[in-house]
Motif scaffolding. Structure first.
Motif, PDB file in Angstrom:
ATOM      1  N   SER A 272      47.105  31.846  58.676  1.00 48.76           N
ATOM      2  CA  SER A 272      46.583  31.045  57.252  1.00 48.76           C
ATOM      3  C   SER A 272      46.132  29.362  57.749  1.00 48.76           C
ATOM      4  O   SER A 272      47.293  29.114  58.279  1.00 48.76           O
ATOM      5  N   CYS A 273      44.761  29.084  57.286  1.00 51.19           N
ATOM      6  CA  CYS A 273      44.441  27.780  57.521  1.00 51.19           C
ATOM      7  C   CYS A 273      45.087  26.767  57.308  1.00 51.19           C
ATOM      8  O   CYS A 273      46.152  26.987  55.645  1.00 51.19           O
ATOM      9  N   ILE A 274      45.953  25.813  58.075  1.00 48.65           N
ATOM     10  CA  ILE A 274      46.469  24.969  58.114  1.00 48.65           C
ATOM     11  C   ILE A 274      46.587  23.729  57.414  1.00 48.65           C
ATOM     12  O   ILE A 274      47.355  22.724  56.904  1.00 48.65           O
ATOM     13  N   VAL A 275      45.205  23.669  57.099  1.00 52.79           N
ATOM     14  CA  VAL A 275      44.262  22.557  56.367  1.00 52.79           C
ATOM     15  C   VAL A 275      44.957  22.889  54.575  1.00 52.79           C
ATOM     16  O   VAL A 275      44.781  22.259  54.000  1.00 52.79           O
ATOM     17  N   CYS A 276      43.864  24.666  54.355  1.00 50.01           N
ATOM     18  CA  CYS A 276      42.944  24.708  53.051  1.00 50.01           C
ATOM     19  C   CYS A 276      44.547  25.523  52.464  1.00 50.01           C
ATOM     20  O   CYS A 276      44.646  26.233  50.987  1.00 50.01           O
ATOM     21  N   GLY A 277      45.584  26.409  53.245  1.00 49.15           N
ATOM     22  CA  GLY A 277      46.871  26.794  52.916  1.00 49.15           C
ATOM     23  C   GLY A 277      45.933  28.626  52.880  1.00 49.15           C
ATOM     24  O   GLY A 277      46.463  29.019  52.198  1.00 49.15           O
ATOM     25  N   LYS A 279      42.885  29.076  50.743  1.00 49.16           N
ATOM     26  CA  LYS A 279      42.190  28.984  49.637  1.00 49.16           C
ATOM     27  C   LYS A 279      40.562  28.833  50.542  1.00 49.16           C
ATOM     28  O   LYS A 279      39.583  29.287  49.352  1.00 49.16           O
ATOM     29  N   GLY A 280      40.771  28.555  51.808  1.00 45.65           N
ATOM     30  CA  GLY A 280      38.891  28.307  52.021  1.00 45.65           C
ATOM     31  C   GLY A 280      39.188  26.700  52.443  1.00 45.65           C
ATOM     32  O   GLY A 280      38.093  26.166  50.823  1.00 45.65           O
ATOM     33  N   CYS A 281      38.206  25.935  53.616  1.00 40.09           N
ATOM     34  CA  CYS A 281      37.806  24.517  53.456  1.00 40.09           C
ATOM     35  C   CYS A 281      36.939  25.014  54.972  1.00 40.09           C
ATOM     36  O   CYS A 281      36.516  25.712  55.407  1.00 40.09           O
ATOM     37  N   ARG A 282      35.845  23.144  54.833  1.00 34.69           N
ATOM     38  CA  ARG A 282      35.369  23.617  56.096  1.00 34.69           C
ATOM     39  C   ARG A 282      36.122  24.078  57.473  1.00 34.69           C
ATOM     40  O   ARG A 282      35.339  24.534  58.029  1.00 34.69           O
ATOM     41  N   VAL A 283      37.400  23.340  57.273  1.00 36.31           N
ATOM     42  CA  VAL A 283      37.618  23.590  59.317  1.00 36.31           C
ATOM     43  C   VAL A 283      38.156  24.995  59.292  1.00 36.31           C
ATOM     44  O   VAL A 283      37.770  25.712  60.492  1.00 36.31           O
ATOM     45  N   CYS A 284      38.051  25.731  58.155  1.00 36.15           N
ATOM     46  CA  CYS A 284      38.425  27.293  58.495  1.00 36.15           C
ATOM     47  C   CYS A 284      36.841  28.015  58.248  1.00 36.15           C
ATOM     48  O   CYS A 284      36.528  29.689  57.984  1.00 36.15           O
ATOM     49  N   SER A 285      35.729  26.754  58.230  1.00 38.50           N
ATOM     50  CA  SER A 285      34.952  28.362  57.374  1.00 38.50           C
ATOM     51  C   SER A 285      34.984  29.099  56.981  1.00 38.50           C
ATOM     52  O   SER A 285      33.984  29.574  56.249  1.00 38.50           O
TER      53      SER A 285
END
Ligand SMILES: [Zn+2]
Lengths: 350, 785
Positions: A272-277, A279-285
């Motif tokens: 799960s995205c280490i940036v947004c946890g 929720k979805g963000c630019r890093v995880c597209s």
């Protein structure tokens, strides 16, 4: 009789206090000796107390002790005032501007990729893996054939693999720059028997023109376990444990079916995205997931190549790119920064 | 289920999703209208007034200038308030005195195609008043999948539909093929002769006549566009459409141009050539399969057609080829010719040999339905080498043992049935694999299928149960990691550079001696000549890093790299790889500080780092030995020797080399073999208990010849004073006034101490006198008062 002693005590008190009031720092010892010393009049009176008639004894005794206490107290008080004054003076002149920078030795640092690799290796060492490193120049056999890669597989073409010129001071075997750390699987299995729990960090090469996500040289960490009863569940548990250590507790991990020549079943592993946890963000597209590992159950063909009986042993293997992990972890958007070696970039990873 | 949900669920059964994209029409407010009446415009010859029913209470009056408008047509009506691509809004308008309540649009005006000759006339009798978007499926979602090389069956709509069916439990419905056959029989028009059935096990075909080449209907063009295929004409579009639908690549030959009405499938002749569709003449070899007519090759089988027999605007009669070619041969030919196509990418992975005829008939049907074609009676279907479905054994316990699950037999059967595998029960299950799954060859392949359908997420996570393992780094690996730590703690920044270097860098460094660089290893396919060889030394990488950073205005550099260097070895398969560490110092060691001014790094900063490395490694016996090296400045250039061997070099970069790299100022470098140093590390260390008795320090300063080295003096001093001399620290070196030319003053702290008693001052002074005497006698020293 009693009156006389009491008068004398009063006199001692008065005189002592007057002396103390006038004293400077160096006089204290003398005053102490003079009024409180073994040979002082006060000590003498206290010593001869037993000879005093019993009716006045308590009163004289009490007074003598009071005088003694008074002198001690005022001596201590005066002394602490005087020494205090001179220390304060010292302290005042010794004030520093503590906001000036500190004096340090030069602080070197490891390359951020090295730091990431060491972190990964240490996690697997904790899980009971030993580290193995093998060569960066490999034969076609170890890099492809033994890893169940068909003769005409696109990965073997000049577009996907750096080959060495035939002559090149080598024997007959077709030599290349390894495209993956997986040849280590074969080399380790050829030379040892299960149980094997091995982690292999190293550089790998592919003829990709450098761009933000490609570099002709990058890093991989390969891991594999071969034992009597290794299962796909073990692969999941192992990589989940790794992700938790590497990316922090509470990370979700998912396994998606995929295809690799030398594992089956194979999976791509997302965390799960280490940036947004998630929720979805630019890093995880905006998917909430980051793909960080490829993994799978070691293909029986690989075991046959190294002379293991696939009915007797089973194993899993996985691979990851520390470069990518470092990019995700530090929000680096261009892999080329790792190999440009701008010290202004590298020095941020002290 | 939304498209996003579907994509996510497919992802979890193994169809990696590259992207989920929305497509949308570029217009708004366009409805299907029926032209109820057309009458001339009262004051304009070229305009007409149309009455349109768009499903509302009141019909619309629209002025239209298109020549093809006619009563009874169904047409797209842009209503008032609706917009065209580019955002143009349609308003109530007055055209030469007649009010127009909207607009009838052409293909071009709607952004659907290139036809601007008239209004778009809608086919297939759509319902009046429907939004045009709904009819044309313009507001849609396209899911782009990354198909792994083992799943050629997924490179088609039907293949993906099967994957969806696994998820939903719904059955896949394939389009019905309805053909009205006409005489004559196909076999009277053409014959098919497979000369090399090993490379072409099956060749199916249909012949269609009476064709009229034209543009494809709008719905087909829209669908092709969504699949990323540019529409060409109806015949080409149909073959592409069937390819996307079924995964079967088709080729249409213009039968009129085919010499002798013959299709011959054979290996190419040694010197045969063909000009392919892309206009390139290609030389063929006898390992390549071609489709030929009576005289010449007309296509490279499975890869690309020839330019001569291409479908053209005048094609009336065509033969639809739908064949199965041996995957590995297509792959080799495509690689040899460096020619890839939609067709070759499917053939080389393996298509379904059982559906070739179906695809040919599907294409024939479409040519009949939308290209005016008539399908000749009978197919021509040569299948000399039947490909039988594979049957595999499957053990339930094997599946569960590998996955760590306890899946029941009946569930395994259910999963396999859901992907159209037939399962016969028994102690071992027998599984028959459909021919569209060429990737399923072994039991383990079935395990994978069961796992992905069962769901990876349902497999319980565990850790390997076995004991008997011990992890960690071995002594040598630890020593290498410690070496890196030492360099870092010495204040150096680690860099990582490419292992391939520019051979010209070795010239720049004047590092050409084969003794030093060994047999160079050249890459056959480097990205550029500047990355042409594998590095025999780490120095070029460091120099590049120095130059790069200096160009950005960095004033100093203190860097190192640890990595492998490469040397060819004639007798072995693989070159020699050596792990080395190299360091580079340039510019001030420290910046100016408020407490001290900067000091430029020099040789002894570099040597100090080597000292630290040796100390950390527990190597007591080592020394520098002056030796000239072409890339170092003579006089500040030395090899590093341990007791056993040479482990590296250290020195000041030759000014000529620095100049070639356009570097100003002194550069100090060292390069050591980590492998060799690690090999020299003693098993233990000599540890002595520190003395409990005080030490006495006596200073001595001597004047000696400049040529006498510190090392020589050190040996002399230590030999003179016996074991009570614990240490002799050089604390000052001085040349200049008061010292004769050619001489230097060297001053030492002599530290005396005994392990078992307190030394007397007398003993220390006596020790110092001994040192002085020996210095006078052995090196002609003069005592400086
Ligand atoms: Zn995110």
């Amino acid at each position: 009789m009693s009156g006389k002693v009491l008068d004398e005590l009063e006199k001692i008190r008065k005189q002592a206090l007057a002396d103390i009031e006038r004293a400077s720092e160096r006089d204290f010892d003398d005053i102490r000796v003079k009024y409180l010393g073994r040979k002082s009049r006060l000590t003498e009176i206290l010593k001869t107390l037993k000879d005093i008639p019993s009716e006045i004894k308590p009163k004289v005794g009490k007074t003598a002790n009071d005088v003694r206490k008074d002198i001690e107290n005022s001596l201590n008080k005066r002394s602490s005032i005087i020494t205090g004054n001179s220390m304060a003076a010292k302290i005042e002149t010794g004030s520093e501007d503590i906001t000036k920078p500190g004096r340090t030795a030069r602080l070197g640092s490891k390359h951020v990729i090295t730091q990431t690799i060491e972190e990964i290796v240490e996690i697997f060492v904790g899980l009971g893996y030993r580290m193995v490193e093998t060569g960066e120049v490999e034969t076609d056999y170890y890099n492809f054939t033994a890893l169940n890669t068909p003769e005409d597989h696109p990965a073997r073409t000049l577009q996907a693999t750096f080959y060495l010129e035939e002559r090149a001071g080598c024997g007959d075997e077709r030599t290349l720059l390894r495209t993956q750390t997986s040849p280590a699987q074969i080399r380790v299995m050829e030379n040892s028997k299960p149980p094997l729990y091995v982690i292999v960090p190293g550089k790998v090469y592919r003829p990709d023109v450098p761009d933000p996500t490609h570099s002709p040289m990058f890093h991989q960490v390969e891991g594999f376990a071969v034992d009597k009863e290794i299962t796909f569940g073990d692969l999941k548990g192992t990589l989940e444990a790794f992700c938790e250590k590497m990316f922090g507790a509470g990370r979700k991990v998912r396994f998606r079916p995929h295809f690799f020549p030398f594992t089956e079943p194979s999976a791509e592993v997302d965390v799960s995205c280490i940036v947004c946890g998630g929720k979805g963000c630019r890093v995880c597209s905006h998917t909430g997931w980051l793909e960080i590992l490829g993994a799978g159950i070691i293909d029986p063909n690989v075991f046959e190549v190294v002379g293991y009986d696939p009915e007797e042993v089973s194993g899993f293997a996985f691979g990851m790119a520390p470069d990518r992990i470092a990019m995700l972890k530090y929000g680096i958007t261009d892999i080329r920064m790792f190999f440009e070696n701008d010290v202004r970039f590298l020095e941020q990873f002290k | 289920m939304t498209a996003e949900e579907l994509a996510e669920r497919l992802e979890m059964t193994g169809s990696a999703v590259e992207a989920v994209q929305k497509t949308a029409s570029a217009f708004k407010g366009v409805k299907v209208g029926l032209v109820k009446d057309v009458s001339p415009h009262p004051s304009a010859d070229r305009l007409r007034v149309c009455t349109l029913d768009i499903g509302q209470a009141k019909d619309l009056n629209i002025v239209c200038g298109a020549p093809n408008v006619g009563k009874g047509q169904k047409v797209p009506v842009v209503t008032v308030g609706g917009t065209l691509p580019g955002g143009v809004e349609i308003k109530m308008a007055e055209l030469r005195g007649v009010t127009s309540e909207g607009m009838i649009a052409s293909e071009t005006e709607l952004g659907l195609g290139e036809d601007a000759s008239g209004i778009l006339v809608l086919q297939d009798d759509p319902e009046i008043g429907t939004d045009l978007n709904n009819i044309l499926e313009l507001d849609d979602t396209v899911i782009d999948f990354e198909i792994t090389p083992n799943r050629p069956d997924c490179m088609s709509m039907i293949g993906m539909a099967r994957e969806v069916a696994v998820l939903t439990g719904v059955k896949v419905r394939t389009p019905d093929v309805k053909i009205v056959e006409v005489d004559p029989r196909s076999s009277t028009k053409a014959s098919i002769d497979i000369k090399d059935p090993d490379l072409c096990p099956r060749y199916s075909s249909r012949i269609v006549t009476g064709l009229k080449v034209d543009k494809s209907p709008l719905w087909m063009r829209i669908r092709l566009n969504k699949a990323g295929i540019r529409p060409v004409n109806n015949l080409v579009d149909i073959t592409n459409y069937v390819l996307v639908e079924t995964g079967q690549p088709l080729h249409a030959f213009d039968l009129k141009i085919l010499k002798g009405n013959k299709i011959i499938v054979r290996r190419a002749g040694k010197r045969e050539e063909i000009e392919t569709l892309d206009g390139v003449k290609r030389a063929l070899t006898d390992e390549m399969l071609v489709i030929a007519d009576a005289e010449r090759p007309v296509a490279i089988a499975g890869i690309m057609g020839g330019a001569d027999t291409e479908i053209s605007a005048s094609t009336i009669e065509c033969l639809i080829e739908s064949a199965y070619f041996k995957p590995s041969n297509i792959c080799r030919t495509s690689y040899a010719l460096d020619l890839r196509s939609e067709a070759s990418s499917r053939f080389e992975r393996g298509i379904d040999p059982e559906s070739t005829l179906h695809a040919a008939e599907r294409a024939a049907q479409m040519m009949q339905d939308i290209a005016g074609g008539r399908v000749l009676r009978g197919s021509i279907d040569e299948y000399p080498k039947r490909i039988k479905p594979t049957t595999l054994s499957l053990r339930q316990e094997r599946v569960n043992k590998i996955l760590g699950t306890s899946i029941e037999k009946k569930d395994m059967k259910k999963y396999l049935n859901s992907i159209e595998f037939e399962v016969t029960d028994g102690p071992e299950m027998k599984v028959t694999v459909p021919t569209f799954r060429p990737d399923i060859e072994r039991e383990i392949d079935l395990v994978e299928e069961i796992a992905r359908i069962y769901g990876f997420e349902r497999i319980e996570s565990t850790l390997p149960r076995s004991g008997g393992r011990h992890g960690g780094l071995d002594q040598k690996q630890k020593a290498v990691w410690r070496l890196r730590d030492t360099l870092v703690s010495a204040g150096l920044q680690e860099v990582i550079t490419y292992a391939f270097i520019d051979p010209a860098d070795l010239d720049r460094l004047a590092m050409n001696d084969p003794e030093v660089i060994g047999d160079l290893l050249k890459l056959k396919n480097p990205l550029s000549a500047e990355q042409g060889i594998l590095r025999p030394t780490l120095l070029p990488g460091l120099m590049r890093v120095l130059r790069y950073n200096a160009s950005y205005g960095n004033a100093n550099m203190h860097i190192f790299e640890m990595g492998r260097t490469f040397k060819g070895q004639k007798s072995k398969d693989l070159p020699e790889e050596e792990v080395r560490a190299a360091g580079l110092l340039w510019g001030p060691w420290e910046r100016d500080h408020w407490y001290a001014k900067s000091i430029k790094a020099d040789f002894f900063d570099a040597k100090g780092i080597i000292q630290a490395v040796m100390e950390r490694s527990g190597i007591d016996e080592w020394r520098l030995e002056k030796q000239e090296m072409s890339w170092l400045q003579p006089g500040q250039s030395a090899v590093i020797k341990t007791e056993g061997e040479e482990v590296g070099y250290i020195g000041k970069l030759h000014p000529a080399v620095a100049a070639r790299y356009e570097i100003e100022g002194d550069v100090f470098i060292f390069e050591i073999s980590a492998d060799r140093i690690v090999g020299q590390i003693p098993a233990g260390r000599n540890v002595t208990a520190p003395s409990r008795y005080p030490s006495i320090v006596e200073d001595v300063a001597v004047i000696v010849d400049d040529t006498i080295s510190a090392e020589q003096l050190d040996v002399v001093i230590k030999s003179a004073a016996g074991h009570i001399l614990k240490d002799a620290e050089l604390f000052d070196e001085y040349k200049g006034s008061h010292i004769p030319a050619g001489k230097k003053s060297m001053a030492y702290h002599l530290v005396f101490q005994a392990p078992d008693r307190t030394l007397t001052d007398q003993e220390a002074i006596q020790g110092k006198m001994q040192v002085v005497e020996v210095l006078i006698n052995k090196v002609g020293a003069e005592i400086r008062k």
